[in-house]
Design a protein around this motif. Structure first.
Motif, short mmCIF file in Angstrom:
data_model
loop_
_atom_site.label_atom_id
_atom_site.label_comp_id
_atom_site.label_asym_id
_atom_site.label_seq_id
_atom_site.Cartn_x
_atom_site.Cartn_y
_atom_site.Cartn_z
N ARG A 67 3.47 99.20 42.37
CA ARG A 67 3.79 98.05 42.38
C ARG A 67 2.23 97.11 43.28
N LEU A 68 2.67 98.16 44.07
CA LEU A 68 2.24 97.66 45.44
C LEU A 68 0.21 98.26 45.53
N GLN A 69 0.82 98.99 45.46
CA GLN A 69 -1.45 99.49 45.14
C GLN A 69 -2.07 98.93 43.77
N ALA A 70 -1.41 98.55 42.70
CA ALA A 70 -1.35 97.88 41.96
C ALA A 70 -2.28 96.10 42.07
N ALA A 71 -0.99 95.80 43.35
CA ALA A 71 -1.50 94.34 43.23
C ALA A 71 -3.02 94.41 44.83
N ALA A 72 -2.46 95.16 44.85
CA ALA A 72 -3.56 95.31 46.35
C ALA A 72 -5.53 95.96 46.10
N ASP A 73 -5.28 96.43 44.28
CA ASP A 73 -6.64 96.67 43.61
C ASP A 73 -7.57 95.56 42.54
N LEU A 74 -6.08 94.93 42.61
CA LEU A 74 -6.65 93.34 41.82
C LEU A 74 -7.18 92.37 42.55
N ARG A 75 -6.95 92.20 43.82
CA ARG A 75 -7.59 91.16 45.07
C ARG A 75 -8.25 91.68 45.39
N ALA A 76 -8.70 93.71 45.65
CA ALA A 76 -9.93 93.84 45.89
C ALA A 76 -10.71 93.59 44.83
N ARG A 77 -10.73 93.19 43.97
CA ARG A 77 -11.79 93.05 42.78
C ARG A 77 -11.90 91.65 42.77
N LEU A 78 -10.99 91.02 43.30
CA LEU A 78 -11.12 88.97 43.43
C LEU A 78 -11.64 88.99 44.30
N TYR A 79 -11.63 89.76 45.96
CA TYR A 79 -11.80 88.84 47.00
C TYR A 79 -13.25 90.02 47.56
N PRO A 80 -14.08 89.26 48.20
CA PRO A 80 -14.64 90.08 48.87
C PRO A 80 -14.48 90.74 50.12
N ALA A 81 -13.64 89.67 51.36
CA ALA A 81 -12.61 90.52 51.99
C ALA A 81 -11.65 90.61 52.56
N PRO A 82 -10.83 91.73 53.08
CA PRO A 82 -9.89 91.73 52.54
C PRO A 82 -8.54 90.66 53.24
N ASN A 83 -8.41 89.61 52.97
CA ASN A 83 -7.82 88.07 53.70
C ASN A 83 -7.27 87.76 52.50
N TYR A 84 -6.57 87.30 51.19
CA TYR A 84 -5.78 86.87 50.63
C TYR A 84 -4.42 87.21 50.71
N ARG A 85 -3.77 86.70 49.19
CA ARG A 85 -2.45 86.93 49.19
C ARG A 85 -2.45 88.20 48.53
N TRP A 86 -1.40 89.17 48.73
CA TRP A 86 -1.29 89.83 48.10
C TRP A 86 0.17 90.20 47.29
N VAL A 87 0.87 89.89 47.75
CA VAL A 87 2.09 90.07 46.43
C VAL A 87 2.66 88.34 46.50
N TYR A 88 2.31 88.33 44.96
CA TYR A 88 3.47 86.44 45.25
C TYR A 88 4.63 87.43 44.03
N GLY A 89 5.34 87.93 44.57
CA GLY A 89 6.89 87.74 44.18
C GLY A 89 7.18 88.54 42.93
N GLU A 90 7.62 87.22 41.61
CA GLU A 90 7.92 87.59 40.36
C GLU A 90 6.44 87.73 39.70
N SER A 91 5.13 87.98 39.88
CA SER A 91 4.17 87.58 39.48
C SER A 91 3.80 88.88 39.64
N ASP A 92 3.98 89.83 40.05
CA ASP A 92 3.62 91.25 40.99
C ASP A 92 4.32 92.13 40.96
N GLY A 93 6.00 92.13 39.84
CA GLY A 93 6.89 92.77 39.11
C GLY A 93 7.77 93.03 41.36
N LEU A 94 7.56 92.46 41.85
CA LEU A 94 8.55 92.78 43.15
C LEU A 94 9.54 91.47 43.65
N PRO A 95 9.90 90.54 42.71
CA PRO A 95 10.95 89.41 43.13
C PRO A 95 11.16 89.03 44.68
#
Length: 255
Positions: free
Chosen positions: A91-119
């Motif tokens: 799940r952490l990898q899936a969240a990282a892969d999604l952000r990599a598609r959305l942001y040009p640089a690695p500056n972002y919220r990597w995990v948003y709790g329940e929405s990434d399956g990690l309450p």
């Protein structure tokens, strides 16, 4: 009710209390649990369980905190996918892969709790640094696994644990701020919508920066291009700086 590697302890709900879960809710309150069959004091804080209806219907995987009004949080609706170490990493990898598609640089919220399956878990990324907020006993129990997975997935040089939020009081958890891995600077520089900012980490608010407002700050610029703009509760001045660059005649930052 100690967990075993092969079979998780059951958490049995009262009659008809599965309706919210079946409708998509992810929290189970203490008054929804059949405490005669599932006495909460028998569970360890953060213990993983299988949630069952009064009739024995399997509903979800979750973790328990007997000290909290929110007594359990759903981690999976697939019986074959409990939140073990491998699933946590996936799940952490899936969240990282999604952000990599959305942001040009690695500056972002990597995990948003329940929405990434990690309450109970929030992670902000600042290049090679991650700042982690653990808000629940279930995630606190997996702290070491979380740090190691983040470090390896993100090739990080440092992980800061900002585990000092008010919600930890409700979970009966201690408050602390400490380095979980490597070396973490006092502040880092990020660029948001073309503007550089210095972000305090250990001494800042929560995980350091409010990444979730980045798009709103960009959309708000056309509304801030004249007159006087007051940036209340300004923190690092993100809204105020955007207003100044948009052309506001005067900007007042209040914190």
């Amino acid at each position: 009710m100690d967990e075993s590697p092969d079979k998780l302890a059951p958490l049995i709900l009262r009659k008809d209390e599965e309706r919210r879960l079946l409708a998509g809710h992810l929290w189970i309150y203490s008054n929804e649990i059949d405490t005669a069959r599932s006495p909460l004091k028998a569970y360890a804080p953060g213990q993983p369980v299988e949630v069952l209806s009064q009739r024995g219907q399997w509903l979800a995987h979750a973790y328990v905190n007997p000290h909290s009004l929110i007594a359990a949080r759903v981690t999976s609706r697939q019986r074959a996918c409990p939140l073990d170490g491998a699933e946590l990493r996936r799940r952490l990898q899936a969240a990282a892969d999604l952000r990599a598609r959305l942001y040009p640089a690695p500056n972002y919220r990597w995990v948003y709790g329940e929405s990434d399956g990690l309450p109970g878990l929030v992670v902000d990324r600042y290049g090679a640094i991650a700042v982690v907020q653990i808000n629940t006993a279930g995630m606190e129990r997996r702290r070491g696994e979380i740090v190691e997975a983040l470090r390896s997935i993100g090739d990080l040089s440092g992980v800061l644990l900002r585990c000092d939020g008010d919600s930890r009081v409700l979970e009966n958890l201690p408050s602390y701020v400490e380095t979980g891995y490597g070396s973490v600077p006092a502040e880092v520089e990020i660029e948001e919508n073309g503007i550089p900012f210095l972000v305090p980490l250990a001494a800042g608010q929560k995980t350091g920066w409010f990444y979730d407002q980045a798009d709103n700050r960009l959309r708000g610029r056309p509304l801030l291009n004249s007159g006087t703009v007051i940036d209340a509760f300004c923190y690092a001045g993100a809204w105020g700086v955007n207003a100044a660059l948009a052309g506001a005649a005067r900007v007042i930052c209040v914190d």
